[in-house]
Design an enzyme around this catalytic site. Sequence first.
Site, PDB file in Angstrom:
ATOM      1  N   GLY A  31       0.826  -1.191   0.000  1.00  0.00           N
ATOM      2  CA  GLY A  31       0.000   0.000   0.000  1.00  0.00           C
ATOM      3  C   GLY A  31       0.863   1.245   0.000  1.00  0.00           C
ATOM      4  O   GLY A  31       2.079   1.186  -0.172  1.00  0.00           O
ATOM      5  N   LYS A 473      37.955   8.610 -36.210  1.00  0.00           N
ATOM      6  CA  LYS A 473      37.599   7.207 -36.463  1.00  0.00           C
ATOM      7  C   LYS A 473      37.496   6.899 -37.956  1.00  0.00           C
ATOM      8  O   LYS A 473      38.120   5.970 -38.460  1.00  0.00           O
ATOM      9  CB  LYS A 473      36.253   6.870 -35.793  1.00  0.00           C
ATOM     10  CG  LYS A 473      36.210   7.041 -34.295  1.00  0.00           C
ATOM     11  CD  LYS A 473      34.862   6.657 -33.729  1.00  0.00           C
ATOM     12  CE  LYS A 473      33.715   7.444 -34.305  1.00  0.00           C
ATOM     13  NZ  LYS A 473      33.807   8.906 -34.062  1.00  0.00           N
ATOM     14  N   SER A 541      29.292   4.819 -31.087  1.00  0.00           N
ATOM     15  CA  SER A 541      28.876   3.695 -30.226  1.00  0.00           C
ATOM     16  C   SER A 541      29.213   3.984 -28.763  1.00  0.00           C
ATOM     17  O   SER A 541      30.107   3.367 -28.189  1.00  0.00           O
ATOM     18  CB  SER A 541      29.510   2.388 -30.688  1.00  0.00           C
ATOM     19  OG  SER A 541      30.895   2.482 -30.881  1.00  0.00           O
TER      20      SER A 541
END
Length: 637
Positions: A31, A473, A541
């Site tokens: 509750g 990259k 990523s």
Amino acid sequence: MAHLDDLISTDILGYLKAQEDKSFLRFITCGSVDDGKSTLIGRLLYDSKLIYEDQLASIEKDSKKSGTQGDKIDLALLVDGLAAEREQGITIDVAYRFFSTDKRKFIVADTPGHVQYTRNMATGASTADVAVLLIDARYGVQEQTRRHAFIVSLLGVKHVVVAINKMDLNDFDQSIYNDIEVDFREFSKDLGFTDITCIPMSALDGDNVTIRSKNSDWYKGPTLLEYLEEVNVDAATLDAPFRLPVQWVNRPNLDFRGFSGTVASGTIEVGDEIIVIPSGKRSTVKEIVTYDGNKDIAREDMAITLTLNDEIDISRGDIICKKDNPAEQADQFQAHMLWMSENELYPGRQYLLKTGNKTVPASILKLKHRIDINDFSEVAVNTLALNEVGVATLSLSAPIAFDAYNDNRNTGSFILIDRQTNATVGVGMLDFALRRASNVVWQDLDVNKAVRAEQKNQKPALLWFTGLSGSGKSTIANLVEKRLLDLGRHTYTLDGDNVRHGLNRDLNFSKADRVENIRRIGEVSRLMVDAGLITMASFISPYRAERQMARDLLENGEFIEIFVNTPLEVAEARDVKGLYAKARAGEIKNFTGIDSEYQAPQNPEITVNTVEMSADDAAEMIVSYLKDKGFLAGYDA
């Protein structure tokens, strides 16, 4: 202990036998905050006279120090055992307590009411037969009341007591009780409860807890204890199909081989025919071995070891069933899920799925919708946050034996575990198998990866370039491919920007879509490697979990993580595309390094420091690595 039984002094063996033969009930109190859950359990223990005298003395002392009831004994302290709970007057963790009456034995789970501890409440509800849902009579049905009611229904609890507590503060006004009962029954009419019993009470003073109250002459129903002693919860589980999840192959010597576990549902007898899932092997039961001797029959919740009349292969993770009613098996499902982590759920991310006796890698294929606990409407979402409930489709790396959760709570439930931290992040209930999963099988081809690689005179690999935007990259990946092409190698480059013009043009840069972006690239990369190619994948990523997911798709040694380690200030200074400037100006949202995190690799195969090394030198270092590791057969520097 104040409680005495005449049999203890006159017939101790008879007393022990009587205790052993009592039925057993698990129930949960739940509750909203401060509805009186801990006080109610304390009252049950106190009135059942199951409190040691020294424990009672300690509680009386602590009541003066940290209690909330003035000069009265604060019975909540019996279950609020953590120092933080006593100091704050709240329940944080799940507290389990045992007590018994002349009719039954009980284990009660006192669970917290605060929203941030909803996962603890779900833990307590997962094994409960009955839910005692408390409602403060002053406030009626609250949002957390609805949340807990929905979760206990989702977890298969069919019997609910609505304990309308603190009625003493409203002079046990019947109209207040009636209004709350009507509100709750209307709200919960579609939750599938078998029965709902509403009881007006005061946990603090004991009204209608164990003794009928004179303050509510208008109430004609049972007290809470009367209800708990009489409610029947055994019939459904005993009639359910027999399931024994194998936890251990018991082989103490050459003359004994048994299969141990706890009966999840149903019954089994010596001589019954069984079938093992997933192998489909069959035999008959020779013996049912338990800690106190062999039995002719076993039932749910008994820990047993089965021996069989035939030597068949059975392992941990298998499920033993009766021959005519085997469990299903599949590797794709629809499931309801309660998310239990502060880190959001993202479709495509890989987790570990653990059932009662088996753990397999799994991913969320699609999040179909979130369920609004206020009106049970279905809300379209891309993620689930802490304490949210949703419906999702899952894909597993291997089939598991299962039953739908509505049919069997033990064999239809699972938890999700974060692969990086080993933390439990979600709990789920299997709805049904996606039939497509059992019909789609991998097609074996005569021309396979090994043949393709031999033709190309190279060992296939995936070179995964990761780093911030502007780190270099793509430049380095392009130079590596040119160098390999000069050497006569067969290659392909997947670049982050390029794939968003086609394959992933429907994805944006939210966290959820970033996860899906890498999931798709991982699958495409696996096909490229299967084709025998040396594949370059150049993507920011940013999350370790997705890079690990891509690694797990390949065979050992085929995934080469290359961390292009360029500090943020250097990458931002380059800013060839002007992206950092736009991100700083608020024109681009979810930009890695600015308002979206980047999780650097912890153990990459190759690290490139572009501050100290030129792009050409980095490319040459990577090609040299491939040569040294045997990827370039026939390479002569």
